[in-house]
Motif scaffolding. Structure first.
Motif, PDB file in Angstrom:
ATOM      1  N   ASN A  26      43.995  52.373  42.828  1.00  0.00           N
ATOM      2  CA  ASN A  26      43.739  51.167  42.046  1.00  0.00           C
ATOM      3  C   ASN A  26      43.385  50.019  42.974  1.00  0.00           C
ATOM      4  O   ASN A  26      44.075  49.769  43.967  1.00  0.00           O
ATOM      5  N   SER A  27      42.281  49.332  42.686  1.00  0.00           N
ATOM      6  CA  SER A  27      41.865  48.162  43.463  1.00  0.00           C
ATOM      7  C   SER A  27      41.701  46.984  42.511  1.00  0.00           C
ATOM      8  O   SER A  27      40.601  46.708  42.024  1.00  0.00           O
ATOM      9  N   PRO A  28      42.787  46.263  42.235  1.00  0.00           N
ATOM     10  CA  PRO A  28      42.748  45.224  41.205  1.00  0.00           C
ATOM     11  C   PRO A  28      42.219  43.871  41.663  1.00  0.00           C
ATOM     12  O   PRO A  28      41.972  42.994  40.833  1.00  0.00           O
ATOM     13  N   HIS A  29      42.061  43.675  42.977  1.00  0.00           N
ATOM     14  CA  HIS A  29      41.709  42.346  43.490  1.00  0.00           C
ATOM     15  C   HIS A  29      40.391  42.301  44.255  1.00  0.00           C
ATOM     16  O   HIS A  29      40.089  41.299  44.896  1.00  0.00           O
ATOM     17  N   SER A  30      39.608  43.375  44.214  1.00  0.00           N
ATOM     18  CA  SER A  30      38.353  43.371  44.969  1.00  0.00           C
ATOM     19  C   SER A  30      37.160  42.937  44.126  1.00  0.00           C
ATOM     20  O   SER A  30      36.023  42.944  44.606  1.00  0.00           O
ATOM     21  N   GLY A  31      37.390  42.541  42.874  1.00  0.00           N
ATOM     22  CA  GLY A  31      36.301  42.118  42.005  1.00  0.00           C
ATOM     23  C   GLY A  31      35.566  40.900  42.547  1.00  0.00           C
ATOM     24  O   GLY A  31      36.175  39.955  43.030  1.00  0.00           O
ATOM     25  N   ARG A  32      34.247  40.920  42.447  1.00  0.00           N
ATOM     26  CA  ARG A  32      33.436  39.822  42.965  1.00  0.00           C
ATOM     27  C   ARG A  32      32.299  39.423  42.028  1.00  0.00           C
ATOM     28  O   ARG A  32      31.254  38.942  42.456  1.00  0.00           O
ATOM     29  N   ALA A  33      32.508  39.631  40.716  1.00  0.00           N
ATOM     30  CA  ALA A  33      31.556  39.169  39.701  1.00  0.00           C
ATOM     31  C   ALA A  33      32.137  37.908  39.063  1.00  0.00           C
ATOM     32  O   ALA A  33      33.040  37.977  38.232  1.00  0.00           O
ATOM     33  N   TYR A  34      31.644  36.752  39.466  1.00  0.00           N
ATOM     34  CA  TYR A  34      32.208  35.472  39.031  1.00  0.00           C
ATOM     35  C   TYR A  34      31.420  34.915  37.842  1.00  0.00           C
ATOM     36  O   TYR A  34      30.216  34.677  37.961  1.00  0.00           O
ATOM     37  N   PRO A  35      32.080  34.700  36.703  1.00  0.00           N
ATOM     38  CA  PRO A  35      31.384  34.107  35.560  1.00  0.00           C
ATOM     39  C   PRO A  35      30.805  32.740  35.923  1.00  0.00           C
ATOM     40  O   PRO A  35      31.466  31.920  36.571  1.00  0.00           O
ATOM     41  N   GLN A  36      29.580  32.497  35.515  1.00  0.00           N
ATOM     42  CA  GLN A  36      28.933  31.228  35.852  1.00  0.00           C
ATOM     43  C   GLN A  36      29.718  30.036  35.320  1.00  0.00           C
ATOM     44  O   GLN A  36      29.839  29.007  35.987  1.00  0.00           O
ATOM     45  N   GLY A  37      30.258  30.175  34.107  1.00  0.00           N
ATOM     46  CA  GLY A  37      31.028  29.072  33.541  1.00  0.00           C
ATOM     47  C   GLY A  37      32.281  28.778  34.326  1.00  0.00           C
ATOM     48  O   GLY A  37      32.683  27.616  34.473  1.00  0.00           O
ATOM     49  N   PHE A  38      32.902  29.809  34.846  1.00  0.00           N
ATOM     50  CA  PHE A  38      34.106  29.652  35.668  1.00  0.00           C
ATOM     51  C   PHE A  38      33.782  28.896  36.951  1.00  0.00           C
ATOM     52  O   PHE A  38      34.488  27.954  37.328  1.00  0.00           O
ATOM     53  N   VAL A  39      32.706  29.275  37.617  1.00  0.00           N
ATOM     54  CA  VAL A  39      32.310  28.589  38.851  1.00  0.00           C
ATOM     55  C   VAL A  39      31.923  27.148  38.550  1.00  0.00           C
ATOM     56  O   VAL A  39      32.299  26.217  39.273  1.00  0.00           O
ATOM     57  N   ARG A  40      31.215  26.949  37.457  1.00  0.00           N
ATOM     58  CA  ARG A  40      30.769  25.605  37.092  1.00  0.00           C
ATOM     59  C   ARG A  40      31.947  24.678  36.803  1.00  0.00           C
ATOM     60  O   ARG A  40      31.932  23.490  37.158  1.00  0.00           O
ATOM     61  N   ASP A  41      32.981  25.213  36.174  1.00  0.00           N
ATOM     62  CA  ASP A  41      34.128  24.384  35.799  1.00  0.00           C
ATOM     63  C   ASP A  41      35.150  24.215  36.926  1.00  0.00           C
ATOM     64  O   ASP A  41      36.106  23.456  36.788  1.00  0.00           O
ATOM     65  N   SER A  42      34.954  24.932  38.023  1.00  0.00           N
ATOM     66  CA  SER A  42      35.888  24.841  39.136  1.00  0.00           C
ATOM     67  C   SER A  42      35.557  23.649  40.024  1.00  0.00           C
ATOM     68  O   SER A  42      34.409  23.228  40.139  1.00  0.00           O
ATOM     69  N   ARG A  43      36.590  23.133  40.690  1.00  0.00           N
ATOM     70  CA  ARG A  43      36.359  22.092  41.687  1.00  0.00           C
ATOM     71  C   ARG A  43      35.940  22.696  43.024  1.00  0.00           C
ATOM     72  O   ARG A  43      35.608  21.964  43.958  1.00  0.00           O
ATOM     73  N   LEU A  44      35.965  24.037  43.120  1.00  0.00           N
ATOM     74  CA  LEU A  44      35.618  24.727  44.354  1.00  0.00           C
ATOM     75  C   LEU A  44      34.226  25.322  44.262  1.00  0.00           C
ATOM     76  O   LEU A  44      33.737  25.641  43.164  1.00  0.00           O
ATOM     77  N   ASP A  45      33.591  25.515  45.418  1.00  0.00           N
ATOM     78  CA  ASP A  45      32.306  26.205  45.414  1.00  0.00           C
ATOM     79  C   ASP A  45      32.547  27.713  45.372  1.00  0.00           C
ATOM     80  O   ASP A  45      33.675  28.200  45.510  1.00  0.00           O
ATOM     81  N   ALA A  46      31.476  28.456  45.173  1.00  0.00           N
ATOM     82  CA  ALA A  46      31.590  29.904  44.987  1.00  0.00           C
ATOM     83  C   ALA A  46      32.188  30.586  46.212  1.00  0.00           C
ATOM     84  O   ALA A  46      32.972  31.533  46.084  1.00  0.00           O
ATOM     85  N   PRO A  77      37.112  38.736  39.140  1.00  0.00           N
ATOM     86  CA  PRO A  77      37.807  38.292  40.355  1.00  0.00           C
ATOM     87  C   PRO A  77      39.253  37.899  40.088  1.00  0.00           C
ATOM     88  O   PRO A  77      39.618  37.445  38.997  1.00  0.00           O
ATOM     89  N   ARG A  78      40.045  38.041  41.109  1.00  0.00           N
ATOM     90  CA  ARG A  78      41.452  37.684  41.035  1.00  0.00           C
ATOM     91  C   ARG A  78      41.640  36.203  40.709  1.00  0.00           C
ATOM     92  O   ARG A  78      42.607  35.828  40.042  1.00  0.00           O
ATOM     93  N   ALA A  79      40.747  35.344  41.189  1.00  0.00           N
ATOM     94  CA  ALA A  79      40.874  33.911  40.921  1.00  0.00           C
ATOM     95  C   ALA A  79      40.744  33.601  39.434  1.00  0.00           C
ATOM     96  O   ALA A  79      41.237  32.579  38.954  1.00  0.00           O
ATOM     97  N   PHE A  80      40.081  34.492  38.700  1.00  0.00           N
ATOM     98  CA  PHE A  80      39.883  34.311  37.262  1.00  0.00           C
ATOM     99  C   PHE A  80      41.065  34.851  36.471  1.00  0.00           C
ATOM    100  O   PHE A  80      41.542  34.220  35.525  1.00  0.00           O
ATOM    101  N   LEU A  81      41.557  36.014  36.873  1.00  0.00           N
ATOM    102  CA  LEU A  81      42.700  36.644  36.204  1.00  0.00           C
ATOM    103  C   LEU A  81      43.325  37.637  37.169  1.00  0.00           C
ATOM    104  O   LEU A  81      42.624  38.427  37.785  1.00  0.00           O
ATOM    105  N   ASP A  82      44.649  37.602  37.277  1.00  0.00           N
ATOM    106  CA  ASP A  82      45.348  38.475  38.209  1.00  0.00           C
ATOM    107  C   ASP A  82      46.150  39.513  37.431  1.00  0.00           C
ATOM    108  O   ASP A  82      47.180  39.193  36.825  1.00  0.00           O
ATOM    109  N   VAL A  83      45.695  40.765  37.481  1.00  0.00           N
ATOM    110  CA  VAL A  83      46.386  41.826  36.745  1.00  0.00           C
ATOM    111  C   VAL A  83      47.583  42.374  37.513  1.00  0.00           C
ATOM    112  O   VAL A  83      48.301  43.247  37.000  1.00  0.00           O
ATOM    113  N   ASN A  84      47.829  41.866  38.713  1.00  0.00           N
ATOM    114  CA  ASN A  84      49.027  42.268  39.466  1.00  0.00           C
ATOM    115  C   ASN A  84      50.164  41.273  39.239  1.00  0.00           C
ATOM    116  O   ASN A  84      50.933  40.949  40.136  1.00  0.00           O
ATOM    117  N   ARG A  85      50.239  40.804  38.023  1.00  0.00           N
ATOM    118  CA  ARG A  85      51.281  39.897  37.551  1.00  0.00           C
ATOM    119  C   ARG A  85      51.783  40.403  36.204  1.00  0.00           C
ATOM    120  O   ARG A  85      51.158  41.250  35.581  1.00  0.00           O
TER     121      ARG A  85
END
Length: 293
Positions: A26-46, A77-85
């Motif tokens: 199981n690799s729950p934290h290697s996801g790297r498909a970032y929703p555009q809306g999530f990136v847009r609404d973040s204060r951080l860059d991609a 991505p883990r930053a969007f949702l963490d399934v190891n919680r």
């Protein structure tokens, strides 16, 4: 936001031609498909958002299906949702509206900003510009978290039914500055929740396999395993769960996140260790002693 993942899907299972081993990866934290809306609404860059990833862990452990074991990997991505919680480890300070009464709002992970919907990425970098609606968190849990765990559980149950026991290997990476008591920098940390999530022989075998290749290996400190390891590891029922943490400094530049020339050597070493683990569990596949330990 789930439709934004539709091109690749939320997650996928890499299946062997035939499952011949009682192993599930199981690799729950290697996801790297970032929703555009999530990136847009973040204060951080991609690029900054990617600091929470377990970079390329899905590739490092990519030998698993060829050995005869399925591998589940996240694309979200883990930053969007963490399934190891836990499903509802949520920080009320992040949301507009009231969280459900069953939410765990006081765990150490929530306090640290690393709940099911994380507040921060590495180095305490705040993700969001504003509070999120509670409905947004609950939607992520319903549409991503629950289906992911349903899939993982089904792989474990299928494996247990086929072989009489199952070994879940949860695959992660850790920052290069991690030290263990005494000051050593481990290349790998094997976690078994201090002996409660897996048979001790499994853990010792995996430690030895990496050490025999010259790697520095620690056990349980500072990473003993997260929710997945704790939740699915039931050795008395023949359900074993181990966590493997790989030091990122071995294989990527932690500033640029680019792969180092050593990437292939690390991947090859992990593949050798997995083959050794496969041989070990294959030997005991018909041995009820491991299932009942």
């Amino acid at each position: 936001m789930a439709p934004e993942f539709s091109k690749k899907g939320l997650y996928e299972v890499l299946e062997p031609v035939s499952q011949t081993l009682p192993l599930v990866f199981n690799s729950p934290h290697s996801g790297r498909a970032y929703p555009q809306g999530f990136v847009r609404d973040s204060r951080l860059d991609a690029h900054s958002l990617r600091r929470s990833e377990d970079h390329y862990v899905d590739e490092l452990f990519g030998a698993a299906p060829g050995l005869g074991a399925p591998m589940l990997l996240a694309h979200f991505p883990r930053a969007f949702l963490d399934v190891n919680r836990e499903p509802y480890e949520l920080d009320p300070r992040m949301f507009d509206g009231s969280l459900p009464p069953y939410a765990n709002v006081s765990s150490m992970r929530v306090a640290g900003g690393l709940g099911t919907v994380p507040r921060i990425v590495a180095e305490n970098m705040e993700i969001y510009q504003r509070r999120l609606p509670v409905s947004e968190a609950l939607e992520r849990i319903e549409t991503i978290y629950k289906p992911y765990h349903t899939c993982l559980r089904s792989l474990i149950v299928r494996t247990h039914l086929q072989f009489g026991f199952a070994v879940l290997v949860d695959c992660h990476s850790m920052p290069g500055n991690v030290r263990v008591p005494g000051g050593a920098r481990p290349d790998f940390i094997i976690g078994d929740r201090y002996g409660t999530s897996a048979a001790g022989d499994l853990t010792r075998t995996l430690v030895r396999l990496f050490e025999d290749m010259g790697f520095v290996v620690a056990r349980n400190k500072p990473y003993a395993g997260g929710f997945i390891t704790e939740h699915y590891g039931r050795p008395a029922k023949g359900l074993h769960a181990l966590q493997i943490e790989v030091n990122r400094a071995l294989y990527i530049d932690e500033t640029t996140l680019a792969k180092k020339p050593e990437f292939e050597a690390v991947r090859h070493g992990i593949s050798q260790a997995l083959a050794g683990l496969a041989g070990y569990v294959e030997t005991y596949a018909a041995d009820s002693a491991l299932a009942a330990e």
